[in-house]
Design an enzyme around this catalytic site. Structure first.
Site, PDB file in Angstrom:
ATOM      1  N   SER A 278       9.039   4.517  -2.926  1.00 46.48           N
ATOM      2  CA  SER A 278       8.178   4.545  -4.107  1.00 46.48           C
ATOM      3  C   SER A 278       7.462   5.884  -4.218  1.00 46.48           C
ATOM      4  CB  SER A 278       7.128   3.440  -4.029  1.00 46.48           C
ATOM      5  OG  SER A 278       6.137   3.749  -3.064  1.00 46.48           O
ATOM      6  N   ASP A 279       7.150   6.267  -5.445  1.00 43.78           N
ATOM      7  CA  ASP A 279       6.181   7.332  -5.627  1.00 43.78           C
ATOM      8  C   ASP A 279       4.824   6.796  -5.166  1.00 43.78           C
ATOM      9  OD1 ASP A 279       4.964   9.704  -6.308  1.00 43.78           O
ATOM     10  OD2 ASP A 279       5.829   9.801  -8.316  1.00 43.78           O
ATOM     11  N   TRP A 280       3.874   7.685  -4.948  1.00 35.93           N
ATOM     12  CA  TRP A 280       2.598   7.307  -4.351  1.00 35.93           C
ATOM     13  C   TRP A 280       1.808   6.382  -5.296  1.00 35.93           C
ATOM     14  CZ3 TRP A 280       5.651   9.532  -1.503  1.00 35.93           C
ATOM     15  CH2 TRP A 280       5.356  10.069  -0.252  1.00 35.93           C
ATOM     16  N   GLY A 281       1.746   5.097  -4.935  1.00 38.57           N
ATOM     17  CA  GLY A 281       1.015   4.129  -5.742  1.00 38.57           C
ATOM     18  C   GLY A 281       1.787   3.616  -6.939  1.00 38.57           C
ATOM     19  N   ALA A 282       3.115   3.673  -6.897  1.00 41.07           N
ATOM     20  CA  ALA A 282       3.928   3.286  -8.048  1.00 41.07           C
ATOM     21  C   ALA A 282       4.383   1.832  -8.013  1.00 41.07           C
ATOM     22  CB  ALA A 282       5.150   4.199  -8.160  1.00 41.07           C
TER      23      ALA A 282
END
Length: 810
Positions: free
Chosen positions: A215-219
């Site tokens: 995942s992208d950071w916090g996605a």
């Protein structure tokens, strides 16, 4: 492995973890000899650590149109990642430049899917050749910063496949280790919990991807079972970040497994994919440990060992790419009386400014005038004030009787403005500049000076020269050399008494005073963009640019300098296109688009200005006069997360302009050189299908990569240097599909780099077109198919400068 050990490999340790040493990491398993995996930004150089190289950006790498430099940059990046003990290179980015104002488009390779694909492929092979895992990002249709944490990119199947998926497909062919899913939703579903994208039956796995999805950071937003079963293998950074995240953390994934909402087999699959990439790249044997601490980027603290991974080769490569990506947009190389001959290197509508008869008529100076009524004249003047001239871009001929009246605004045509300046006998306008002969130089614009360096972890400011955008894709400014330092050093190195005077602000009044009467004025302007982050605003821009204007009143700066200096050379540092209504000003003798060139910005541009490096860069996008020419918009204002409909479909940038009969100021693929090249002898050789076989039955494929790379046609043609100096040419191949195929008029499908061709020498160029190059996505059969009919082949120096044409039937 225990349950806790397995979970530790698929969940990041947390953004708020004080023990975290990298941008992202995992939990170590000491008893098994598995370290904490270190993940770090960014695509153009290691971030938040010292002793590293600030490489040119993705958009500059694209502007080289060089597969060689793409690969070498990737390899050098990988070497620095490995030297710092980083396991994962968070790149390359392949977010298509759907709109030229998109905040992070400069991290990628422009609006063309083929160019993005080549950038991705060669970067990945370079990075992974030294044992570092590459992570291609952001799956998929992640094309603006405003509202990125929840907007829905709504696009049809064919558009998704042919434009936004295309570079990911190429990344898979490079055997990329990791795919990162983005923040946005795609057709209503979040990318990181979208089974049609990342699930077992999704586009990614069906195309043969064997690595892991991160995942992208916090996605992440859904519950653990939904996200894990949709196909997400690793969540980063692990904790909740207000915008999202924390889906697997605090026992959530464990409880989902205990309740059998996520099977044990699925968890094992996630762990296996993560470990498989670690083993495959050989990181289990002799890999350096992490030796820095991103939480102390100043190099302090016991965890920062201050290992310097820069090498002379890396620095030289960064400089070469910066020079190779400099795009010469205009060059009025005009001969004065002591200069025999001239080079017609101007753009259409303002070129060919030489006056062969000036010397014979005793001309002592060369002047130019530019009036607001649109009349553009260039002329030679002798000591008695007699002139010979003509309108810019016209056939040679005498100036009208009333030219002097026009110059002084006495024609009664309204607000007439004229500007004139004079050069000494023997001087030359345009490029290259002979620093030995210059007596006076003006360097103008705050973009020429050393940038402010204490702008936070994301480089969120634009004060000084712009070498890279802001956000997680920014890189180190520690060793940056600004243009003013490089130009001053060059003048001093020539041993002359040249005076270098500067105005390192965008005060146009001071710039005009400094530039008046100078042999040459170098004007530096810029435009910047970056990542939204936690809703960061830089000079009023929140990630995406607000417009296509140069920042800090750059247009006024250029025009004021050009009003007093008839040898004004403009250098543009920009993350993408800017409008250039001043480009036809006759006193603007040369324009270089230098992009976001990294730490070697000063030395690289001086090499081009001086002629030590013959420019060969090509625009990786088109430059138009209005944003409407691009056919898309950034959604700035919305009541909640917007629905962004991709109604333009496959018609982006030059494709859109071609379809709508729009003429850009400078087209995709355009770039001048200090020499000229001649194209000839195009031939097309067929490989497939075998005569008598059925193309559709034998060669159609459904997301299977081996068939996509099957060669079908080989093009051969020659290029000869017909100029006076050695240079590199970038021939480009565009394909026109059969009329009923539903494709743009022409699409890029090949380019090569003909290096250092000496005057008079010829080189033969070979370009192979494979099955994918000729295919379109059939939404009914869900297959890539080559349409039957007549194809056209266009070979040339840009998307509009076509030199050779041929056809073949399928």
């Amino acid at each position: 492995m225990t349950m806790e050990e397995k979970l530790g490999l698929v969940i990041g340790t947390g953004q708020l973890n004080s023990n975290r040493r990298c941008i992202g990491d995992t939990y170590a398993i000491p008893r098994l000899g598995i370290p904490s995996f270190c993940l770090n930004d960014g695509p153009a150089g290691l971030r938040l650590t010292k002793g590293v190289t600030g490489f040119p950006s993705g958009i500059n790498t694209a502007a080289t149109f060089s597969k060689r430099l793409m690969h070498e940059r990737g390899k050098a990046l990988g070497e620095e990642w490995r030297g710092k003990g980083v396991h994962v290179y968070l790149g390359p980015a392949v977010d298509i430049m759907r709109n030229p104002k998109a905040g992070r488009a400069w991290e990628s390779f422009g609006p063309d899917p083929y160019l993005n694909g080549e950038g991705a492929y060669h970067t990945i092979t370079g990075v992974q050749s030294v044992g570092v895992q590459a992570c291609i990002k952001h799956l998929i249709a992640n094309n603006q910063e405003h509202w990125r944490y929840g907007l829905s990119a709504n696009l049809d199947d064919r558009t998704l496949r042919e434009i936004y998926w295309y570079p990911f497909e190429r990344g898979l062919e490079a055997d990329v280790a990791i795919v990162m899913c983005g923040y946005n939703r795609v057709n209503g579903t979040s990318s990181c919990e979208h089974p049609e994208l990342i699930g077992d039956q999704g586009i990614l796995r069906k195309a043969g991807f064997r690595g892991y999805v991160m995942s992208d950071w916090g996605a992440t937003h859904g519950n653990a079972a939904l996200v894990a079963n949709s196909g997400l293998d690793m969540e980063q950074p692990g904790d909740f970040l207000i915008i999202g995240g924390g889906t697997y953390r605090d026992g959530r994934l464990k409880r989902a497994v205990d309740k059998e909402e996520v099977t044990g087999a699925r968890l094992d699959e996630m762990v296996t994919r993560v470990l498989a990439s670690w083993f495959k790249l050989g990181q289990d044997m002799g890999y350096p440990p992490v030796n820095f601490d991103v939480q102390k980027p100043d190099g302090s603290g016991p965890r920062n060992e201050n290992v310097n991974v820069r090498t002379e080769g890396h620095v030289n490569l960064a400089k070469e790419i910066a020079s190779a990506s400099a795009v010469l947009l205009k060059n009025e190389r005009v001969g004065y009386p002591e200069f025999e001959g001239y080079s017609d290197l101007g753009v259409e509508g303002y070129g060919d400014l030489g006056f062969e008869g000036a010397a014979e008529q005793g001309a002592d100076s060369f002047k130019s005038t530019w009036s607001s009524w649109g009349g553009q004249w260039v002329f030679a003047e002798n000591s008695e004030g007699e002139r010979q001239g003509r309108p810019a871009g016209s056939e040679r001929g005498p100036a009208p009787q009333n030219l002097r009246d026009q110059e002084h605004g006495n024609q009664g045509c309204g607000d007439q403005v004229s500007h004139a300046s004079t050069h000494r006998k023997g001087m030359k306008r345009g490029l290259p500049v002979d620093f030995k002969k210059l007596k006076s130089i003006a360097v103008v614009g705050q973009d020429a000076k050393m940038p402010k360096k204490n702008c936070g972890e994301l480089n969120e400011c634009n004060e000084g020269t712009m070498s890279v955008g802001w956000g997680s894709g920014s890189n180190s400014l520690e060793y940056l050399i600004p243009p003013i330092d490089a130009i001053t050093a060059e003048a001093e190195a020539q041993g002359s008494d040249t005076v270098v005077e500067s105005s390192l602000s965008n005060d146009s009044g001071r710039a005009e005073r400094v530039s008046k009467g100078k042999d040459v004025a170098f004007v530096f302007v810029n435009a910047m963009s970056g990542e939204l982050g936690f809703y960061s605003v830089v000079v009023g821009n929140m990630g995406d640019r607000n417009d296509l204007l140069p920042w800090w009143w750059g247009r006024e700066l250029i025009e004021r300098v050009a009003s007093v200096c008839s040898n004004t050379i403009v250098v543009v540092h920009s993350v993408g296109p800017i409008t250039m209504p001043w480009s036809n000003h006759p006193n603007v003798t040369a324009i270089i688009y230098a992009g976001a060139p990294g730490e070697q910005t000063g030395p690289s541009i001086v090499d081009v200005l001086s002629g030590r490096y013959n420019p060969r860069g090509r625009l990786p996008f088109s430059i138009a006069d209005d944003e409407k020419a691009y056919g898309t918009e950034i959604v700035y204002n919305s009541m909640g997360f917007p629905q962004v409909d991709y109604t333009e479909r496959m018609w982006l940038d030059y494709r859109y302009m071609d379809a709508n009969d729009m003429t850009p100021r400078f087209e995709f693929g355009f770039g001048l050189s200090y020499t000229k090249f001649e194209y000839s002898s195009l031939s097309v050789t067929r490989h497939w299908p075998i005569p008598g076989s059925s193309l559709s039955q034998k060669w159609s494929f459904n997301d299977t990569r081996p068939a996509s790379t099957t060669p079908m046609f080989t093009l051969m043609f020659s290029i000869r240097n017909i100029g006076d100096v050695a240079g590199t040419e970038i021939p480009q191949v565009y394909i026109g599909y059969p009329e009923d195929a539903g494709e743009p008029k022409m699409v890029l499908r090949g380019f090569e780099e003909v290096e250092d061709l000496k005057p008079g020498w010829r080189s033969w160029v070979k370009v192979v077109l494979n099955y994918r190059d000729l295919s379109v996505w059939d939404v009914v059969t869900q297959k890539w198919v080559v349409p039957e009919g007549r194809f056209k082949v266009f070979v040339g120096a840009s998307s509009r400068d076509v030199r050779l044409v041929d056809e073949f039937d399928v």
